[in-house]
Scaffold this active site. Sequence first.
Site, mmCIF file in Angstrom:
data_model
loop_
_atom_site.group_PDB
_atom_site.id
_atom_site.type_symbol
_atom_site.label_atom_id
_atom_site.label_comp_id
_atom_site.label_asym_id
_atom_site.label_seq_id
_atom_site.Cartn_x
_atom_site.Cartn_y
_atom_site.Cartn_z
ATOM 1 N N CYS A 77 0.834 -1.206 0.000
ATOM 2 C CA CYS A 77 0.000 0.000 0.000
ATOM 3 C C CYS A 77 0.871 1.259 0.000
ATOM 4 O O CYS A 77 1.756 1.412 0.856
ATOM 5 C CB CYS A 77 -0.907 -0.027 1.228
ATOM 6 S SG CYS A 77 -1.773 1.513 1.517
ATOM 7 N N CYS A 88 0.687 3.255 3.288
ATOM 8 C CA CYS A 88 1.446 2.577 4.345
ATOM 9 C C CYS A 88 2.939 2.825 4.160
ATOM 10 O O CYS A 88 3.666 3.080 5.131
ATOM 11 C CB CYS A 88 1.164 1.078 4.336
ATOM 12 S SG CYS A 88 -0.413 0.605 5.079
ATOM 13 N N ASP A 98 -0.751 16.522 -0.560
ATOM 14 C CA ASP A 98 -1.152 15.751 -1.744
ATOM 15 C C ASP A 98 -0.194 16.078 -2.895
ATOM 16 O O ASP A 98 0.171 17.229 -3.113
ATOM 17 C CB ASP A 98 -2.599 16.092 -2.129
ATOM 18 C CG ASP A 98 -3.181 15.063 -3.071
ATOM 19 O OD1 ASP A 98 -4.093 14.329 -2.660
ATOM 20 O OD2 ASP A 98 -2.712 14.974 -4.237
ATOM 21 N N HIS A 155 -3.455 0.293 8.525
ATOM 22 C CA HIS A 155 -4.063 0.143 7.205
ATOM 23 C C HIS A 155 -5.549 -0.194 7.336
ATOM 24 O O HIS A 155 -5.904 -1.268 7.822
ATOM 25 C CB HIS A 155 -3.360 -0.950 6.396
ATOM 26 C CG HIS A 155 -3.952 -1.113 5.025
ATOM 27 N ND1 HIS A 155 -3.613 -0.301 3.965
ATOM 28 C CD2 HIS A 155 -4.899 -1.960 4.561
ATOM 29 C CE1 HIS A 155 -4.319 -0.651 2.901
ATOM 30 N NE2 HIS A 155 -5.108 -1.668 3.242
ATOM 31 N N ASN A 162 -13.209 10.282 -0.087
ATOM 32 C CA ASN A 162 -13.721 9.508 -1.214
ATOM 33 C C ASN A 162 -13.747 8.039 -0.819
ATOM 34 O O ASN A 162 -12.771 7.515 -0.264
ATOM 35 C CB ASN A 162 -12.827 9.705 -2.441
ATOM 36 C CG ASN A 162 -12.852 11.129 -2.949
ATOM 37 O OD1 ASN A 162 -13.891 11.775 -2.979
ATOM 38 N ND2 ASN A 162 -11.695 11.641 -3.341
ATOM 39 N N GLY A 200 -15.137 7.487 -6.123
ATOM 40 C CA GLY A 200 -13.944 7.925 -6.842
ATOM 41 C C GLY A 200 -12.655 7.706 -6.076
ATOM 42 O O GLY A 200 -11.658 8.396 -6.318
ATOM 43 N N HIS A 250 -6.410 3.191 1.023
ATOM 44 C CA HIS A 250 -5.982 3.329 2.429
ATOM 45 C C HIS A 250 -6.714 4.573 2.899
ATOM 46 O O HIS A 250 -6.516 5.668 2.331
ATOM 47 C CB HIS A 250 -4.458 3.495 2.496
ATOM 48 C CG HIS A 250 -3.909 3.692 3.881
ATOM 49 N ND1 HIS A 250 -2.910 2.913 4.425
ATOM 50 C CD2 HIS A 250 -4.221 4.603 4.835
ATOM 51 C CE1 HIS A 250 -2.627 3.327 5.638
ATOM 52 N NE2 HIS A 250 -3.417 4.364 5.926
ATOM 53 N N HIS A 260 -8.187 7.860 3.928
ATOM 54 C CA HIS A 260 -7.529 9.162 4.049
ATOM 55 C C HIS A 260 -8.563 10.266 3.973
ATOM 56 O O HIS A 260 -9.560 10.149 3.267
ATOM 57 C CB HIS A 260 -6.459 9.351 2.977
ATOM 58 C CG HIS A 260 -6.943 9.136 1.570
ATOM 59 N ND1 HIS A 260 -7.098 7.880 1.026
ATOM 60 C CD2 HIS A 260 -7.320 10.013 0.616
ATOM 61 C CE1 HIS A 260 -7.530 7.990 -0.218
ATOM 62 N NE2 HIS A 260 -7.682 9.285 -0.494
ATOM 63 N N HIS A 320 -8.992 14.081 2.825
ATOM 64 C CA HIS A 320 -8.437 15.243 2.126
ATOM 65 C C HIS A 320 -8.780 16.488 2.933
ATOM 66 O O HIS A 320 -9.941 16.662 3.356
ATOM 67 C CB HIS A 320 -9.076 15.398 0.739
ATOM 68 C CG HIS A 320 -8.768 14.314 -0.235
ATOM 69 N ND1 HIS A 320 -7.836 14.457 -1.242
ATOM 70 C CD2 HIS A 320 -9.292 13.070 -0.382
ATOM 71 C CE1 HIS A 320 -7.784 13.355 -1.968
ATOM 72 N NE2 HIS A 320 -8.673 12.491 -1.468
HETATM 73 P P1 AMP Z 1 -8.570 9.442 -3.553
HETATM 74 O O1 AMP Z 1 -9.188 9.603 -4.899
HETATM 75 O O2 AMP Z 1 -9.399 10.041 -2.459
HETATM 76 O O3 AMP Z 1 -8.175 8.012 -3.280
HETATM 77 O O4 AMP Z 1 -7.278 10.337 -3.595
HETATM 78 C C1 AMP Z 1 -5.973 9.855 -3.553
HETATM 79 C C2 AMP Z 1 -5.075 11.064 -3.489
HETATM 80 O O5 AMP Z 1 -3.765 10.636 -3.200
HETATM 81 C C3 AMP Z 1 -5.007 11.889 -4.788
HETATM 82 O O6 AMP Z 1 -5.417 13.231 -4.518
HETATM 83 C C4 AMP Z 1 -3.534 11.794 -5.185
HETATM 84 O O7 AMP Z 1 -3.057 12.984 -5.752
HETATM 85 C C5 AMP Z 1 -2.874 11.483 -3.854
HETATM 86 N N1 AMP Z 1 -1.612 10.771 -3.953
HETATM 87 C C6 AMP Z 1 -1.347 9.639 -4.651
HETATM 88 N N2 AMP Z 1 -0.072 9.276 -4.488
HETATM 89 C C7 AMP Z 1 0.488 10.187 -3.659
HETATM 90 C C8 AMP Z 1 1.800 10.353 -3.117
HETATM 91 N N3 AMP Z 1 2.801 9.503 -3.392
HETATM 92 N N4 AMP Z 1 2.021 11.432 -2.308
HETATM 93 C C9 AMP Z 1 1.029 12.284 -2.032
HETATM 94 N N5 AMP Z 1 -0.228 12.170 -2.510
HETATM 95 C C10 AMP Z 1 -0.486 11.143 -3.325
HETATM 96 ZN ZN ZN Z 2 -2.202 1.152 3.735
#
Ligand code: AMP
Ligand code: ZN
Length: 117
Positions: free
Chosen positions: A6, A9, A32, A48, A88, A94, A99, A101, A103
Amino acid sequence: MSSADCIFCKIARNEIPSKKVYEDEDLFAFHDIRPQAAVHFLSVPKQHVASLLDVDASHAALLGKIFTRIGQLARDQGCGEGFRTIVNTGKVGGQEVYHLHVHVIGGSTPLPAMIKW
Ligand code: AMP
Ligand code: ZN
């Protein structure tokens, strides 16, 4: 997906670099990589948990920790006038990274309408 594979993670374990906003024993917050506003960071549990669809009563304290910390982190990032939190969830929501999170999105000016159809 297991926690070994992940991406969040790996970020929380410092195996993948990130722009860290905050860390304690339970939480990790980082900017982000594709910001949607002047301030856009993600607050994640170190544990996780794939999504809100996988949350049960055993996660109540962890969710409480995430949300009780967010206001302070947002204020520290310049969002003292307000911000938006988005979680999300699943295919319909979407979600890209499975994992859990939150925003945190904001800046100095009001955000656009929450959902544009
Ligand atoms: P979601 O659609 O809610 O799953 O959003 C995932 C978010 O993770 C997106 O806004 C991506 O830009 C962000 N993201 C993906 N990989 C990374 C990373 N390595 N570092 C920081 N943000 C990331
Ligand atoms: Zn994870």
